[in-house]
Motif scaffolding. Structure first.
Motif, PDB file in Angstrom:
ATOM      1  N   ILE A  28      23.421  29.783  28.286  1.00  0.00           N
ATOM      2  CA  ILE A  28      22.842  29.417  26.993  1.00  0.00           C
ATOM      3  C   ILE A  28      21.505  30.111  26.798  1.00  0.00           C
ATOM      4  O   ILE A  28      20.797  30.411  27.754  1.00  0.00           O
ATOM      5  CB  ILE A  28      22.702  27.885  26.848  1.00  0.00           C
ATOM      6  CG1 ILE A  28      21.903  27.293  28.016  1.00  0.00           C
ATOM      7  CG2 ILE A  28      24.071  27.234  26.719  1.00  0.00           C
ATOM      8  CD1 ILE A  28      21.652  25.812  27.919  1.00  0.00           C
ATOM      9  N   LYS A  29      21.188  30.364  25.542  1.00  0.00           N
ATOM     10  CA  LYS A  29      19.921  31.002  25.159  1.00  0.00           C
ATOM     11  C   LYS A  29      19.340  30.205  23.992  1.00  0.00           C
ATOM     12  O   LYS A  29      20.050  29.858  23.043  1.00  0.00           O
ATOM     13  CB  LYS A  29      20.155  32.441  24.695  1.00  0.00           C
ATOM     14  CG  LYS A  29      20.878  33.318  25.702  1.00  0.00           C
ATOM     15  CD  LYS A  29      19.901  33.929  26.676  1.00  0.00           C
ATOM     16  CE  LYS A  29      20.576  34.947  27.555  1.00  0.00           C
ATOM     17  NZ  LYS A  29      20.721  34.557  28.919  1.00  0.00           N
ATOM     18  N   ASP A  30      18.050  29.934  24.060  1.00  0.00           N
ATOM     19  CA  ASP A  30      17.392  29.170  23.005  1.00  0.00           C
ATOM     20  C   ASP A  30      17.661  29.756  21.618  1.00  0.00           C
ATOM     21  O   ASP A  30      17.861  29.020  20.651  1.00  0.00           O
ATOM     22  CB  ASP A  30      15.886  29.093  23.238  1.00  0.00           C
ATOM     23  CG  ASP A  30      15.515  28.247  24.446  1.00  0.00           C
ATOM     24  OD1 ASP A  30      16.368  27.477  24.932  1.00  0.00           O
ATOM     25  OD2 ASP A  30      14.364  28.353  24.904  1.00  0.00           O
ATOM     26  N   LYS A  31      17.679  31.088  21.522  1.00  0.00           N
ATOM     27  CA  LYS A  31      17.826  31.723  20.209  1.00  0.00           C
ATOM     28  C   LYS A  31      19.180  31.434  19.559  1.00  0.00           C
ATOM     29  O   LYS A  31      19.332  31.624  18.356  1.00  0.00           O
ATOM     30  CB  LYS A  31      17.582  33.228  20.302  1.00  0.00           C
ATOM     31  CG  LYS A  31      18.592  34.006  21.097  1.00  0.00           C
ATOM     32  CD  LYS A  31      18.217  35.487  21.133  1.00  0.00           C
ATOM     33  CE  LYS A  31      19.200  36.301  21.935  1.00  0.00           C
ATOM     34  NZ  LYS A  31      18.846  37.722  21.925  1.00  0.00           N
ATOM     35  N   TYR A  32      20.159  30.963  20.339  1.00  0.00           N
ATOM     36  CA  TYR A  32      21.482  30.639  19.775  1.00  0.00           C
ATOM     37  C   TYR A  32      21.693  29.135  19.596  1.00  0.00           C
ATOM     38  O   TYR A  32      22.754  28.717  19.140  1.00  0.00           O
ATOM     39  CB  TYR A  32      22.591  31.190  20.670  1.00  0.00           C
ATOM     40  CG  TYR A  32      22.529  32.678  20.869  1.00  0.00           C
ATOM     41  CD1 TYR A  32      22.515  33.553  19.780  1.00  0.00           C
ATOM     42  CD2 TYR A  32      22.470  33.229  22.142  1.00  0.00           C
ATOM     43  CE1 TYR A  32      22.441  34.930  19.965  1.00  0.00           C
ATOM     44  CE2 TYR A  32      22.398  34.601  22.340  1.00  0.00           C
ATOM     45  CZ  TYR A  32      22.388  35.441  21.248  1.00  0.00           C
ATOM     46  OH  TYR A  32      22.318  36.798  21.432  1.00  0.00           O
ATOM     47  N   SER A  33      20.712  28.351  19.930  1.00  0.00           N
ATOM     48  CA  SER A  33      20.910  26.905  19.977  1.00  0.00           C
ATOM     49  C   SER A  33      21.021  26.225  18.606  1.00  0.00           C
ATOM     50  O   SER A  33      21.339  25.037  18.537  1.00  0.00           O
ATOM     51  CB  SER A  33      19.796  26.252  20.792  1.00  0.00           C
ATOM     52  OG  SER A  33      18.559  26.339  20.120  1.00  0.00           O
TER      53      SER A  33
END
Length: 155
Positions: A73-78
Protein backbone atom coordinates in the motif's frame (compact mmCIF):
# COMPACT_ATOMS: atom_id res chain seq x y z
CA UNK A 1 -5.88 -11.30 28.52
CA UNK A 2 -2.90 -11.32 26.16
CA UNK A 3 -1.69 -8.21 24.34
CA UNK A 4 -2.86 -9.46 20.95
CA UNK A 5 -6.27 -10.36 22.39
CA UNK A 6 -6.61 -6.86 23.81
CA UNK A 7 -5.54 -5.27 20.52
CA UNK A 8 -7.94 -7.46 18.56
CA UNK A 9 -10.77 -6.50 20.92
CA UNK A 10 -9.95 -2.79 20.52
CA UNK A 11 -9.82 -3.15 16.74
CA UNK A 12 -13.21 -4.90 16.66
CA UNK A 13 -14.63 -2.19 18.94
CA UNK A 14 -13.87 0.64 16.52
CA UNK A 15 -14.83 -1.23 13.35
CA UNK A 16 -17.47 -3.80 14.17
CA UNK A 17 -19.17 -3.83 17.54
CA UNK A 18 -17.83 -1.55 20.24
CA UNK A 19 -19.35 1.39 22.03
CA UNK A 20 -16.81 2.00 24.78
CA UNK A 21 -14.59 4.83 23.46
CA UNK A 22 -16.79 6.69 20.96
CA UNK A 23 -20.18 5.26 21.90
CA UNK A 24 -20.33 4.02 18.29
CA UNK A 25 -18.34 2.15 15.66
CA UNK A 26 -18.01 2.01 11.87
CA UNK A 27 -20.66 -0.66 11.42
CA UNK A 28 -23.11 1.22 13.63
CA UNK A 29 -22.50 4.54 11.86
CA UNK A 30 -22.67 3.13 8.33
CA UNK A 31 -25.64 0.76 8.73
CA UNK A 32 -28.20 3.37 7.68
CA UNK A 33 -26.12 5.29 5.12
CA UNK A 34 -27.24 4.81 1.52
CA UNK A 35 -24.99 5.19 -1.50
CA UNK A 36 -26.24 8.70 -2.28
CA UNK A 37 -25.46 9.91 1.24
CA UNK A 38 -22.12 8.08 1.16
CA UNK A 39 -21.08 9.88 -2.02
CA UNK A 40 -22.44 13.34 -1.17
CA UNK A 41 -19.73 15.96 -0.86
CA UNK A 42 -19.99 18.36 2.09
CA UNK A 43 -17.87 21.44 1.46
CA UNK A 44 -14.22 20.40 1.10
CA UNK A 45 -14.55 17.30 3.29
CA UNK A 46 -13.99 13.78 2.02
CA UNK A 47 -17.18 11.81 1.42
CA UNK A 48 -18.26 9.02 3.73
CA UNK A 49 -17.53 6.58 0.90
CA UNK A 50 -14.00 7.96 0.52
CA UNK A 51 -13.29 7.62 4.24
CA UNK A 52 -14.72 4.09 4.25
CA UNK A 53 -12.53 3.13 1.29
CA UNK A 54 -9.52 4.78 2.93
CA UNK A 55 -9.79 2.76 6.14
CA UNK A 56 -10.44 -0.44 4.20
CA UNK A 57 -7.39 0.22 2.03
CA UNK A 58 -5.10 0.23 5.06
CA UNK A 59 -6.77 -2.76 6.71
CA UNK A 60 -6.37 -4.79 3.50
CA UNK A 61 -2.73 -3.70 3.22
CA UNK A 62 -1.92 -4.83 6.74
CA UNK A 63 -3.74 -8.13 6.21
CA UNK A 64 -1.41 -8.79 3.28
CA UNK A 65 1.60 -8.34 5.58
CA UNK A 66 0.00 -10.45 8.34
CA UNK A 67 -0.38 -13.25 5.77
CA UNK A 68 3.31 -13.11 4.85
CA UNK A 69 3.06 -10.78 1.87
CA UNK A 70 4.75 -7.47 1.13
CA UNK A 71 3.63 -4.04 2.27
CA UNK A 72 2.21 -2.91 -1.06
CA UNK A 73 0.00 0.00 0.00
CA UNK A 74 1.01 3.60 -0.66
CA UNK A 75 -0.48 6.66 1.02
CA UNK A 76 -0.93 8.37 -2.36
CA UNK A 77 -3.44 5.66 -3.40
CA UNK A 78 -5.37 5.51 -0.16
CA UNK A 79 -8.20 7.72 -1.44
CA UNK A 80 -8.37 6.27 -4.99
CA UNK A 81 -11.96 5.13 -4.73
CA UNK A 82 -13.65 4.24 -8.00
CA UNK A 83 -16.95 6.05 -8.35
CA UNK A 84 -19.88 4.47 -6.57
CA UNK A 85 -23.02 4.73 -8.66
CA UNK A 86 -25.42 2.30 -6.99
CA UNK A 87 -26.53 0.90 -3.67
CA UNK A 88 -25.04 -2.46 -4.67
CA UNK A 89 -21.57 -0.93 -5.15
CA UNK A 90 -21.80 0.81 -1.79
CA UNK A 91 -22.94 -2.39 -0.07
CA UNK A 92 -20.05 -4.30 -1.68
CA UNK A 93 -17.56 -1.79 -0.24
CA UNK A 94 -19.16 -2.17 3.19
CA UNK A 95 -19.22 -5.95 2.92
CA UNK A 96 -15.51 -6.04 2.10
CA UNK A 97 -14.79 -3.73 5.03
CA UNK A 98 -16.68 -6.00 7.47
CA UNK A 99 -15.10 -9.19 6.09
CA UNK A 100 -11.59 -7.78 6.12
CA UNK A 101 -12.04 -6.21 9.55
CA UNK A 102 -12.95 -9.58 11.01
CA UNK A 103 -10.08 -11.20 9.12
CA UNK A 104 -7.65 -8.57 10.47
CA UNK A 105 -8.84 -9.20 14.05
CA UNK A 106 -8.64 -12.98 13.64
CA UNK A 107 -5.14 -12.86 12.15
CA UNK A 108 -4.05 -10.57 14.95
CA UNK A 109 -5.40 -12.97 17.58
CA UNK A 110 -3.30 -15.75 16.08
CA UNK A 111 -0.05 -13.83 16.53
CA UNK A 112 2.12 -14.49 19.57
CA UNK A 113 2.46 -11.55 21.95
CA UNK A 114 6.17 -11.51 21.20
CA UNK A 115 5.41 -10.50 17.59
CA UNK A 116 4.26 -7.08 18.81
CA UNK A 117 7.85 -6.04 19.53
CA UNK A 118 9.17 -7.16 16.14
CA UNK A 119 9.97 -4.76 13.31
CA UNK A 120 7.01 -4.24 10.98
CA UNK A 121 8.35 -4.74 7.44
CA UNK A 122 11.12 -2.15 7.78
CA UNK A 123 12.61 -0.37 10.81
CA UNK A 124 11.30 2.98 9.54
CA UNK A 125 7.75 1.73 10.26
CA UNK A 126 8.48 0.70 13.83
CA UNK A 127 7.02 -2.39 15.45
CA UNK A 128 3.91 -4.45 14.83
CA UNK A 129 2.44 -2.91 17.99
CA UNK A 130 3.01 0.63 16.72
CA UNK A 131 1.32 -0.16 13.41
CA UNK A 132 -1.64 -1.95 14.93
CA UNK A 133 -2.15 0.81 17.50
CA UNK A 134 -1.85 3.29 14.64
CA UNK A 135 -4.54 1.45 12.67
CA UNK A 136 -6.90 1.61 15.65
CA UNK A 137 -6.22 5.31 16.27
CA UNK A 138 -6.49 6.10 12.56
CA UNK A 139 -9.86 4.33 12.48
CA UNK A 140 -11.19 6.35 15.43
CA UNK A 141 -10.04 9.56 13.75
CA UNK A 142 -11.99 8.80 10.58
CA UNK A 143 -14.96 7.40 12.53
CA UNK A 144 -15.28 10.85 14.09
CA UNK A 145 -15.24 12.45 10.65
CA UNK A 146 -17.91 10.06 9.36
CA UNK A 147 -20.10 10.79 12.39
CA UNK A 148 -19.82 14.55 11.83
CA UNK A 149 -20.45 14.29 8.07
CA UNK A 150 -23.59 12.22 8.75
CA UNK A 151 -24.82 14.96 11.09
CA UNK A 152 -24.08 17.65 8.48
CA UNK A 153 -25.96 15.66 5.82
CA UNK A 154 -29.01 15.27 8.06
CA UNK A 155 -29.32 19.04 8.62
Amino acid sequence: MSSVSQLSKRFREVLLDGFWIANTNFKDQLKDVNWEQATTKVSSLNTIAMLTFHIHYYIAGLINVFEGGELEIKDKYSFDLSSIESQEQWEELLSQLWIDSEKFATLLEQMPDSKMDEVFVDEKYGTYLRNIDGMIEHSYYHLGQITLIKKLLSN
